[in-house]
Design a protein around this motif. Sequence first.
Motif, PDB file in Angstrom:
ATOM      1  N   THR A  20      -7.187  -7.483  10.124  1.00 12.86           N
ATOM      2  CA  THR A  20      -8.279  -8.092  10.883  1.00 12.86           C
ATOM      3  C   THR A  20      -7.728  -8.940  12.030  1.00 12.86           C
ATOM      4  O   THR A  20      -8.468  -9.559  12.774  1.00 12.86           O
ATOM      5  N   ARG A  21      -6.406  -8.979  12.134  1.00 12.50           N
ATOM      6  CA  ARG A  21      -5.757  -9.646  13.274  1.00 12.50           C
ATOM      7  C   ARG A  21      -4.416  -8.957  13.492  1.00 12.50           C
ATOM      8  O   ARG A  21      -4.048  -8.068  12.722  1.00 12.50           O
ATOM      9  N   SER A  22      -3.691  -9.348  14.518  1.00  8.04           N
ATOM     10  CA  SER A  22      -2.386  -8.729  14.756  1.00  8.04           C
ATOM     11  C   SER A  22      -1.302  -9.448  13.950  1.00  8.04           C
ATOM     12  O   SER A  22      -1.442 -10.614  13.570  1.00  8.04           O
ATOM     13  N   PHE A  23      -0.246  -8.724  13.648  1.00  6.22           N
ATOM     14  CA  PHE A  23       0.927  -9.277  12.953  1.00  6.22           C
ATOM     15  C   PHE A  23       2.171  -8.915  13.744  1.00  6.22           C
ATOM     16  O   PHE A  23       2.261  -7.808  14.282  1.00  6.22           O
ATOM     17  N   LYS A  24       3.119  -9.842  13.781  1.00  9.42           N
ATOM     18  CA  LYS A  24       4.401  -9.559  14.435  1.00  9.42           C
ATOM     19  C   LYS A  24       5.321  -8.827  13.457  1.00  9.42           C
ATOM     20  O   LYS A  24       5.183  -8.979  12.239  1.00  9.42           O
ATOM     21  N   ALA A  25       6.263  -8.072  13.991  1.00  9.75           N
ATOM     22  CA  ALA A  25       7.253  -7.408  13.146  1.00  9.75           C
ATOM     23  C   ALA A  25       7.976  -8.448  12.299  1.00  9.75           C
ATOM     24  O   ALA A  25       8.377  -9.504  12.808  1.00  9.75           O
ATOM     25  N   ILE A  86       6.811  -3.896   9.394  1.00 10.47           N
ATOM     26  CA  ILE A  86       8.023  -3.268   9.917  1.00 10.47           C
ATOM     27  C   ILE A  86       8.013  -3.319  11.434  1.00 10.47           C
ATOM     28  O   ILE A  86       9.024  -3.396  12.088  1.00 10.47           O
ATOM     29  N   ARG A  87       6.838  -3.208  11.984  1.00  8.43           N
ATOM     30  CA  ARG A  87       6.646  -3.246  13.433  1.00  8.43           C
ATOM     31  C   ARG A  87       5.380  -4.033  13.693  1.00  8.43           C
ATOM     32  O   ARG A  87       4.690  -4.443  12.755  1.00  8.43           O
ATOM     33  N   GLU A  88       5.069  -4.239  14.980  1.00  9.13           N
ATOM     34  CA  GLU A  88       3.859  -4.974  15.315  1.00  9.13           C
ATOM     35  C   GLU A  88       2.635  -4.197  14.815  1.00  9.13           C
ATOM     36  O   GLU A  88       2.580  -2.975  14.903  1.00  9.13           O
ATOM     37  N   ILE A  89       1.689  -4.928  14.252  1.00 12.26           N
ATOM     38  CA  ILE A  89       0.437  -4.328  13.783  1.00 12.26           C
ATOM     39  C   ILE A  89      -0.691  -4.953  14.589  1.00 12.26           C
ATOM     40  O   ILE A  89      -0.712  -6.180  14.778  1.00 12.26           O
ATOM     41  N   ILE A  90      -1.606  -4.124  15.056  1.00 13.93           N
ATOM     42  CA  ILE A  90      -2.736  -4.659  15.807  1.00 13.93           C
ATOM     43  C   ILE A  90      -3.979  -4.701  14.924  1.00 13.93           C
ATOM     44  O   ILE A  90      -4.069  -3.989  13.930  1.00 13.93           O
ATOM     45  N   ALA A  91      -4.929  -5.548  15.308  1.00 16.84           N
ATOM     46  CA  ALA A  91      -6.176  -5.679  14.541  1.00 16.84           C
ATOM     47  C   ALA A  91      -6.858  -4.317  14.425  1.00 16.84           C
ATOM     48  O   ALA A  91      -6.817  -3.519  15.361  1.00 16.84           O
ATOM     49  N   ASP A  92      -7.432  -4.069  13.265  1.00 16.86           N
ATOM     50  CA  ASP A  92      -8.157  -2.839  12.935  1.00 16.86           C
ATOM     51  C   ASP A  92      -7.261  -1.656  12.582  1.00 16.86           C
ATOM     52  O   ASP A  92      -7.743  -0.568  12.293  1.00 16.86           O
ATOM     53  N   GLU A  93      -5.942  -1.857  12.615  1.00 19.38           N
ATOM     54  CA  GLU A  93      -5.034  -0.813  12.153  1.00 19.38           C
ATOM     55  C   GLU A  93      -5.040  -0.816  10.625  1.00 19.38           C
ATOM     56  O   GLU A  93      -5.124  -1.886  10.009  1.00 19.38           O
ATOM     57  N   GLU A  94      -4.943   0.354  10.032  1.00 19.59           N
ATOM     58  CA  GLU A  94      -4.837   0.377   8.571  1.00 19.59           C
ATOM     59  C   GLU A  94      -3.441  -0.078   8.162  1.00 19.59           C
ATOM     60  O   GLU A  94      -2.434   0.335   8.745  1.00 19.59           O
ATOM     61  N   ILE A  95      -3.380  -0.948   7.141  1.00 17.36           N
ATOM     62  CA  ILE A  95      -2.106  -1.388   6.568  1.00 17.36           C
ATOM     63  C   ILE A  95      -1.601  -0.268   5.661  1.00 17.36           C
ATOM     64  O   ILE A  95      -2.319   0.178   4.764  1.00 17.36           O
ATOM     65  N   THR A  96      -0.376   0.180   5.892  1.00 16.93           N
ATOM     66  CA  THR A  96       0.187   1.253   5.076  1.00 16.93           C
ATOM     67  C   THR A  96       1.633   0.942   4.714  1.00 16.93           C
ATOM     68  O   THR A  96       2.303   0.153   5.389  1.00 16.93           O
ATOM     69  N   PHE A  97       2.087   1.538   3.635  1.00 10.20           N
ATOM     70  CA  PHE A  97       3.506   1.499   3.295  1.00 10.20           C
ATOM     71  C   PHE A  97       3.874   2.861   2.736  1.00 10.20           C
ATOM     72  O   PHE A  97       3.002   3.715   2.532  1.00 10.20           O
ATOM     73  N   ASP A  98       5.145   3.080   2.547  1.00 10.01           N
ATOM     74  CA  ASP A  98       5.607   4.363   2.009  1.00 10.01           C
ATOM     75  C   ASP A  98       5.889   4.159   0.522  1.00 10.01           C
ATOM     76  O   ASP A  98       6.671   3.272   0.168  1.00 10.01           O
ATOM     77  N   TYR A  99       5.260   4.968  -0.337  1.00  8.51           N
ATOM     78  CA  TYR A  99       5.484   4.814  -1.782  1.00  8.51           C
ATOM     79  C   TYR A  99       6.962   4.920  -2.131  1.00  8.51           C
ATOM     80  O   TYR A  99       7.398   4.372  -3.144  1.00  8.51           O
ATOM     81  N   ALA A 100       7.698   5.623  -1.290  1.00  8.14           N
ATOM     82  CA  ALA A 100       9.141   5.761  -1.523  1.00  8.14           C
ATOM     83  C   ALA A 100       9.883   4.427  -1.362  1.00  8.14           C
ATOM     84  O   ALA A 100      11.026   4.300  -1.777  1.00  8.14           O
ATOM     85  N   MET A 101       9.234   3.429  -0.759  1.00 10.47           N
ATOM     86  CA  MET A 101       9.853   2.103  -0.638  1.00 10.47           C
ATOM     87  C   MET A 101       9.834   1.353  -1.969  1.00 10.47           C
ATOM     88  O   MET A 101      10.429   0.308  -2.113  1.00 10.47           O
ATOM     89  N   ARG A 102       9.106   1.894  -2.924  1.00 10.05           N
ATOM     90  CA  ARG A 102       8.832   1.171  -4.155  1.00 10.05           C
ATOM     91  C   ARG A 102       9.154   1.989  -5.393  1.00 10.05           C
ATOM     92  O   ARG A 102       9.547   1.447  -6.410  1.00 10.05           O
ATOM     93  N   ASN A 103       8.942   3.306  -5.314  1.00  5.73           N
ATOM     94  CA  ASN A 103       9.126   4.150  -6.499  1.00  5.73           C
ATOM     95  C   ASN A 103      10.300   5.103  -6.297  1.00  5.73           C
ATOM     96  O   ASN A 103      10.368   5.803  -5.298  1.00  5.73           O
ATOM     97  N   TYR A 104      11.187   5.128  -7.254  1.00  2.12           N
ATOM     98  CA  TYR A 104      12.356   6.001  -7.168  1.00  2.12           C
ATOM     99  C   TYR A 104      11.920   7.467  -7.243  1.00  2.12           C
ATOM    100  O   TYR A 104      12.359   8.302  -6.473  1.00  2.12           O
ATOM    101  N   GLY A 105      11.059   7.759  -8.169  1.00  2.08           N
ATOM    102  CA  GLY A 105      10.428   9.075  -8.251  1.00  2.08           C
ATOM    103  C   GLY A 105       8.932   8.872  -8.216  1.00  2.08           C
ATOM    104  O   GLY A 105       8.444   7.798  -8.544  1.00  2.08           O
ATOM    105  N   VAL A 106       8.178   9.860  -7.776  1.00  9.49           N
ATOM    106  CA  VAL A 106       6.726   9.744  -7.756  1.00  9.49           C
ATOM    107  C   VAL A 106       6.155  10.716  -8.789  1.00  9.49           C
ATOM    108  O   VAL A 106       6.309  11.920  -8.667  1.00  9.49           O
ATOM    109  N   ASP A 107       5.540  10.179  -9.816  1.00  8.42           N
ATOM    110  CA  ASP A 107       5.042  11.004 -10.915  1.00  8.42           C
ATOM    111  C   ASP A 107       3.562  11.321 -10.790  1.00  8.42           C
ATOM    112  O   ASP A 107       3.061  12.240 -11.405  1.00  8.42           O
ATOM    113  N   TYR A 108       2.846  10.542 -10.002  1.00  5.00           N
ATOM    114  CA  TYR A 108       1.393  10.627 -10.071  1.00  5.00           C
ATOM    115  C   TYR A 108       0.731  11.122  -8.798  1.00  5.00           C
ATOM    116  O   TYR A 108      -0.460  11.013  -8.647  1.00  5.00           O
ATOM    117  N   PHE A 109       1.508  11.651  -7.858  1.00  2.00           N
ATOM    118  CA  PHE A 109       0.911  12.131  -6.619  1.00  2.00           C
ATOM    119  C   PHE A 109       1.333  13.571  -6.349  1.00  2.00           C
ATOM    120  O   PHE A 109       2.090  13.855  -5.435  1.00  2.00           O
TER     121      PHE A 109
END
Length: 158
Positions: A20-25, A86-109
Amino acid sequence: MDDGFELRVSDRKGEGIFATRSFKAGETVMVGVIEKRLKKNHSHASQIGENEYVFHAGSISKVNHSCNPNCGIRINETGAHDFAAIREIIADEEITFDYAMRNYGVDYFPKECMCGSEICRGKVTGWKDLPEARKTIYEGFVAPYLLEMDIKYCAEQA
Ligand SMILES: [Zn+2]
């Protein structure tokens, strides 16, 4: 009070978290709070150690995966995962991350990735299947136990 993010319904993927607002990297976007520790993996669990899984409280569990995410993982003092830009985010952008940043293997997708990014891997994969070039881009924004597991399994193979 404006937290800087809110839950919205996105047309492609259902629910998602949007800025709902911008974020700096480098800025913390969402602070992680552990709600419950689990004995084994679960479709909505976060992996926080080689054999440790938790539920995160609140909106953080609603953040969608992207193969080209704007956030990464940073462990806070409680052992929970914060999401940091990770980079600049602008307002109204969807917040996303990569599941690979958290899970060694992905069992449920098992299904196809719906992230829609130009560099989509096609399928949601875990850290162990992530290309080296991506691992380099994510440096400093992944759960530290993933790096420990890489070292451990490389040593076993050698
Ligand atoms: Zn994708």
